[in-house]
Scaffold this active site. Structure first.
Site, short mmCIF file in Angstrom:
data_model
loop_
_atom_site.label_atom_id
_atom_site.label_comp_id
_atom_site.label_asym_id
_atom_site.label_seq_id
_atom_site.Cartn_x
_atom_site.Cartn_y
_atom_site.Cartn_z
N ASP A 209 14.16 13.33 -52.28
CA ASP A 209 12.75 13.14 -52.63
C ASP A 209 12.68 12.72 -54.09
OD1 ASP A 209 10.05 13.02 -52.63
OD2 ASP A 209 9.73 15.17 -52.82
N TRP B 33 9.18 22.33 -54.42
CA TRP B 33 7.76 22.01 -54.36
C TRP B 33 7.23 22.64 -53.07
CZ3 TRP B 33 5.49 17.34 -51.64
CH2 TRP B 33 4.16 17.13 -52.00
N LYS C 192 3.55 8.87 -60.35
CA LYS C 192 3.79 9.30 -61.74
C LYS C 192 4.28 8.14 -62.60
CE LYS C 192 3.97 13.18 -59.28
NZ LYS C 192 3.04 14.26 -59.16
C1 LMR Z 1 2.81 18.36 -58.23
O1 LMR Z 1 3.85 18.92 -57.84
O2 LMR Z 1 2.00 18.89 -59.00
C2 LMR Z 1 2.51 16.97 -57.78
O3 LMR Z 1 3.55 16.49 -57.01
C3 LMR Z 1 1.18 16.85 -57.15
C4 LMR Z 1 1.08 17.53 -55.83
O4 LMR Z 1 0.66 16.86 -54.90
O5 LMR Z 1 1.39 18.72 -55.71
#
Ligand code: LMR
Length: 397
Positions: free
Chosen positions: A211, A130, A246
């Site tokens: 996480d 992420w 979520k």
């Molecule tokens: C995502 O990865 O889309 C979610 O965790 C929302 C975000 O804050 O990026």
């Protein structure tokens, strides 16, 4: 005065919401941000949450400050959920847990703590991860590097490379792991692979930062926590960030927590005190609404059962969308193998679409997915899925 302020062009994920909102095309589909919509395309309020909110409204509670680290019942509920209520680590009080502003807030509090108390520790994140993981740790002052993870040839994990990489890391470094529903790839290690990864982490003296944003959306609430519970059983000291965005559909309430598993109760007290200091200086104390909802829902056995059922309904609808997308694409492009779409887990699919193909989806079809090819499967429904599959087939041709 502000001429030299640098312009921030926007977030690769949250920025898509703005673009989507501005798009006049009635067929537009938002599959960017990780948000679950029901089959009608609505953001659900879970029934268990509605009940608690009604009860709270009737009580008309005053809006007092919460403790810096959140409600005691909230913190206990988080520990029970993550580690299991009867776990020795929970019972003995050797876990420091604080409420946080969502999972992102937990990551940032943890990053601040690490940078202050372990200034030489480097943070290693999966390649890819992420995108905000990198930003959060770097902005706290930590050096961030990547470890091998996704294998685009097999749509699996580069497990041999990953193990080899970890085996060469120096003790005291931080390894950021996704216990389930890996974001962005949707590909998780098997139980055996987790055992191997965690054994190396222990042997090397590394510190996991887990996480955990999707508990319940992979296999089930307990199985998704496998890596966390295994790490506790191995006697590791580590960090866990979790979120109810979520799995309780509480996105805007920003409800998360940071837990630090310590060797002893005395150390947990020291850590807890420092987490409170960080929070006091950041935002003083958390907002109350989400803390109250989670406290009431998870600590009441009947509401807990109802919540569990609703989480699994979310999980199952996402799975059904995955399978449908797989089936339609497989039929339209029989020469390609789409097995990976149904094998991935959680909210996201790493579609394998190039950034050019992603741009075509956006320009020609008003379908919004993240530039790296990540699609939020939880935004698909029976009305838009065939349109999306058709468009994907067109750009993949
Ligand atoms: C995502 O990865 O889309 C979610 O965790 C929302 C975000 O804050 O990026």
């Amino acid at each position: 005065m502000f001429q030299n302020v640098e312009y921030y062009p926007g977030d690769p994920i949250l920025g898509l919401i703005e673009k989507y909102n501005e798009d006049p095309n009635p067929k537009k589909v938002n599959l960017g941000v990780g948000v679950y919509y029901d089959n009608e395309g609505h953001l659900p309020i879970l029934d268990c949450v509605k009940k608690v909110e009604k009860e709270l409204a009737e009580k008309n509670l005053p809006h007092n400050y919460l403790p810096i680290d959140g409600l005691t019942g909230y913190r206990q509920a988080c520990q029970n959920l993550l580690f299991g209520p009867n776990h020795e680590a929970v019972q003995s009080g050797r876990i420091a847990t604080t409420a946080s502003l969502g999972g992102s807030g937990a990551l940032r509090i943890g990053a601040e703590f690490i940078h202050h108390w372990f200034p030489d520790a480097k943070v290693f994140v999966s390649n890819p991860t992420w995108a905000n993981h990198i930003g959060i740790f770097e902005s706290a002052g930590c050096e961030v590097n990547k470890y091998p993870y996704y294998d685009s040839n097999t749509n699996g994990i580069k497990i041999a490379e990953l193990k080899n990489f970890l085996s060469n890391l120096e003790a005291g470094n931080i390894v950021l792991l996704h216990p389930c529903c890996h974001n962005p790839t949707g590909i998780d290690p098997t139980v055996q692979q987790w055992d191997d990864i965690l054994a190396i982490i222990k042997q090397q003296g590394l510190i996991p930062f887990m996480d955990f944003a999707y508990q319940g959306l992979g296999e089930n609430l307990d199985q998704d926590a496998y890596a966390i519970r295994k790490a506790v059983d191995l006697g590791l000291s580590f960090f866990v960030s979790n979120s109810f965005s979520k799995n309780m559909s509480l996105y805007g309430e920003r409800v998360g927590a940071l837990s630090v598993i310590c060797p002893t109760t005395e150390e947990a007290k020291l850590v807890q005190s420092q987490l409170k200091l960080i929070i006091r200086r950041f935002y003083s104390s958390p907002p109350g609404h989400g803390n109250y909802i989670v406290d009431k829902t998870l600590n009441d056995p009947i509401l807990f059962k109802q919540w569990e059922k609703e989480v699994y309904e979310i999980r199952d609808r996402i799975r059904a969308m995955r399978i449908h997308l797989h089936d339609v694409l497989q039929e339209k492009l029989p020469d390609r193998d789409f097995t990976y779409l149904s094998a991935q887990r959680g909210m996201f699919s790493f579609t394998g679409l190039s950034s050019e193909q992603v741009a075509r989806l956006q320009c020609e079809y008003s379908i919004y997915i993240v530039e790296n090819g990540r699609m939020c499967v939880a935004g698909l429904n029976s009305r838009n899925i065939d349109y999306v599959a058709q468009a994907m087939a067109e750009v993949l041709k």
